[in-house]
Design an enzyme around this catalytic site. Structure first.
Site, PDB file in Angstrom:
ATOM      1  N   ASP A 164      -0.800   2.154  13.057  1.00  0.00           N
ATOM      2  CA  ASP A 164      -1.099   1.244  11.946  1.00  0.00           C
ATOM      3  C   ASP A 164      -1.129  -0.146  12.545  1.00  0.00           C
ATOM      4  O   ASP A 164      -0.100  -0.651  13.010  1.00  0.00           O
ATOM      5  CB  ASP A 164       0.003   1.380  10.889  1.00  0.00           C
ATOM      6  CG  ASP A 164      -0.140   0.378   9.748  1.00  0.00           C
ATOM      7  OD1 ASP A 164      -1.002  -0.521   9.841  1.00  0.00           O
ATOM      8  OD2 ASP A 164       0.640   0.486   8.789  1.00  0.00           O
ATOM      9  N   TYR A 194      13.362  -0.828   9.974  1.00  0.00           N
ATOM     10  CA  TYR A 194      12.160  -0.299   9.346  1.00  0.00           C
ATOM     11  C   TYR A 194      10.906  -0.988   9.866  1.00  0.00           C
ATOM     12  O   TYR A 194      10.836  -2.194   9.955  1.00  0.00           O
ATOM     13  CB  TYR A 194      12.216  -0.494   7.828  1.00  0.00           C
ATOM     14  CG  TYR A 194      10.992   0.070   7.152  1.00  0.00           C
ATOM     15  CD1 TYR A 194      10.759   1.437   7.179  1.00  0.00           C
ATOM     16  CD2 TYR A 194      10.063  -0.745   6.526  1.00  0.00           C
ATOM     17  CE1 TYR A 194       9.630   1.976   6.579  1.00  0.00           C
ATOM     18  CE2 TYR A 194       8.936  -0.207   5.930  1.00  0.00           C
ATOM     19  CZ  TYR A 194       8.725   1.157   5.959  1.00  0.00           C
ATOM     20  OH  TYR A 194       7.608   1.680   5.377  1.00  0.00           O
ATOM     21  N   LYS A 222       6.654   3.936   7.793  1.00  0.00           N
ATOM     22  CA  LYS A 222       6.949   5.364   8.033  1.00  0.00           C
ATOM     23  C   LYS A 222       6.147   5.845   9.239  1.00  0.00           C
ATOM     24  O   LYS A 222       5.235   5.197   9.700  1.00  0.00           O
ATOM     25  CB  LYS A 222       6.605   6.191   6.792  1.00  0.00           C
ATOM     26  CG  LYS A 222       7.842   6.520   5.944  1.00  0.00           C
ATOM     27  CD  LYS A 222       8.594   7.740   6.478  1.00  0.00           C
ATOM     28  CE  LYS A 222       9.868   8.035   5.692  1.00  0.00           C
ATOM     29  NZ  LYS A 222      11.080   7.410   6.191  1.00  0.00           N
TER      30      LYS A 222
HETATM   31  C1  F6R Z   1       5.384   2.637   3.196  1.00  0.00           C
HETATM   32  C2  F6R Z   1       4.699   1.353   3.225  1.00  0.00           C
HETATM   33  C3  F6R Z   1       4.688   0.523   2.004  1.00  0.00           C
HETATM   34  C4  F6R Z   1       5.539  -0.730   2.192  1.00  0.00           C
HETATM   35  C5  F6R Z   1       5.544  -1.581   0.902  1.00  0.00           C
HETATM   36  C6  F6R Z   1       6.265  -2.889   1.071  1.00  0.00           C
HETATM   37  O1  F6R Z   1       5.279   3.274   4.420  1.00  0.00           O
HETATM   38  O2  F6R Z   1       4.149   0.970   4.233  1.00  0.00           O
HETATM   39  O3  F6R Z   1       5.102   1.252   0.890  1.00  0.00           O
HETATM   40  O4  F6R Z   1       6.855  -0.369   2.530  1.00  0.00           O
HETATM   41  O5  F6R Z   1       4.219  -1.894   0.531  1.00  0.00           O
HETATM   42  O6  F6R Z   1       5.756  -3.517   2.201  1.00  0.00           O
HETATM   43  P1  F6R Z   1       6.329  -4.884   2.789  1.00  0.00           P
HETATM   44  O7  F6R Z   1       7.796  -4.701   3.029  1.00  0.00           O
HETATM   45  O8  F6R Z   1       5.527  -5.065   4.037  1.00  0.00           O
HETATM   46  O9  F6R Z   1       6.043  -5.931   1.736  1.00  0.00           O
HETATM   47 MG    MG Z   2       1.679   0.755   7.146  1.00  0.00          MG
HETATM   48 MG    MG Z   3       0.694   4.380   7.557  1.00  0.00          MG
END
Ligand code: F6R
Ligand code: MG
Ligand code: MG
Length: 366
Positions: free
Chosen positions: A11, A230, A233
């Site tokens: 990603d 984190y 995923k």
């Molecule tokens: C799950 C994922 C999304 C982010 C969510 C919050 O793998 O990538 O669900 O966790 O959109 O993202 P941030 O913390 O970047 O604002």
């Molecule tokens: Mg992502």
């Molecule tokens: Mg992804």
């Protein structure tokens, strides 16, 4: 001919949240490989699933080839510059280390690869999932390779009567790869005892016990094990050789009708049903649901055919509707109980702070 099929995914940024890479970024990956693959690769395809871009390629250098991994790493690096230029969200997110060091394992991108002697006809499947982790493949692989209720070949096709060997990794052991080899059908209950915990025990590979040939390779990366926090995923990829001494394509696909609940979904912190989607699908409801795509190929002398989109069929439209219902049903429960992952698997650390603050306000009654 002995060839290696390598799939590497990352990603490196997406448009409008964590949902889909931009066309320019995809093109940048493709262009980099097109310009630099001579001498390293026989063939390649670039695709995406949700916010992850996958490079699938063939070559003769065996698994873990430094030049193949470096090519993929550099393609993702080059495309990250484009992602940054476009201001994409999470630009370069899975490139966790600054410099390439011989192998992309441990640097962020996920890898699934295997080397084999090409059969006269060599069909294989390339799976890519988003918003979930590698244990998501445990159940469908168990059903396709060890359960005659799903894989009729186990009782109908003599080449499969001996069963399959499962190589299972303990992904919580971060100092080194810790694996166990177990044979189906004799050790079925031991296999099941491990696979029931898909956050810890993950199928890494499966081998035919008849021919000794490898049938399956799964990416087992745990991003938070690398980064210590984190970073998204792990969004696993998988290669599965099919037909002949291996399960038929349809036997491998069949268990995906279940839409089994996996870890991932919003903020990598919820349970959601795994939805089989068309290739190059995007992400939507509650940053999900967790999705998996499957491209079916034949490879000959390392040359890849154009892929068939295995989940692009009216049957799977019906399945997707059913799985949407499962997704809505569990989302009705919000944060409560099984809808959100246990404390140890929550991908956001914020709740730790909250619980620490509350701890000081607890009183112990005498
Ligand atoms: C799950 C994922 C999304 C982010 C969510 C919050 O793998 O990538 O669900 O966790 O959109 O993202 P941030 O913390 O970047 O604002
Ligand atoms: Mg992502
Ligand atoms: Mg992804």
């Amino acid at each position: 001919m002995k060839i290696t099929v390598t799939a590497i995914k990352a990603d490196i940024g997406s448009v409008g949240g964590h949902i889909k890479p931009s066309n320019r970024v995809l093109k940048a990956v493709e262009n980099y490989i097109a310009q630099h693959h001579q001498g390293a690769l026989i063939d390649y395809r670039v695709s995406f699933t949700g916010d992850d871009i996958a490079i699938l390629c063939t070559h003769t250098q065996g698994p873990g080839s430094a030049s193949v991994h470096e090519l993929a790493w550099n393609a993702f690096k080059a495309a990250t510059d484009v992602a940054k230029d476009q201001g994409l969200y999470g630009a370069g997110q899975d490139l966790l280390k600054d410099a390439f060091s011989g192998n992309v394992k441990g640097l962020g991108p996920a890898v699934a690869e295997m080397e084999f002697d090409e059969r006269t006809a060599e069909p294989f499947l390339f799976f890519a999932a988003d918003k979930t982790d590698p244990g998501a493949y445990n159940l469908p692989l168990y059903l396709a390779f060890a359960d005659p209720m799903y894989c009729s070949g186990l009782i109908l096709s003599p080449g499969m009567f001996k069963g399959f060997k499962f190589v299972i990794m303990d992904v919580e052991h971060t100092e080194a790869d810790k694996v166990i080899e177990l044979n189906a059908p004799e050790e079925l209950y031991d296999i099941a005892a491990l696979l029931r915990d898909p956050e810890r025990f993950v199928i890494e590979a499966i081998y035919s016990r008849d021919t000794g040939e490898q049938a399956v390779a799964v990416s087992t990366t745990r991003l938070h094990n690398i980064a210590g926090k984190y970073t998204g995923k792990d969004d696993p990829i998988m290669l599965v050789r099919v037909q002949g001494a291996f399960p038929a394509t349809g036997e491998v696909l069949a268990p995906f009708h279940l839409g089994h609940y996996v870890a991932g979904f919003m903020r990598g912190s919820h349970s959601g049903p795994l939805m089989p989607v068309r290739q190059n699908s995007t992400i939507s409801f509650f940053d999900g649901p967790p999705v998996v795509s499957c491209a079916a190929y034949c490879v000959h002398e390392g040359r890849l055919t154009a892929p068939v989109d295995a989940f692009d069929h009216p049957f799977w439209d019906y399945v997707r509707e059913k799985i949407s219902e499962k997704a809505i049903e569990i989302r009705r429960q919000g944060f409560f109980g099984n809808a959100m992952l246990p404390y140890s698997e929550l991908e956001y650390g914020g709740i730790v702070k909250k619980l620490e603050q509350l701890e000081s306000k607890f009183i112990v009654r005498s």
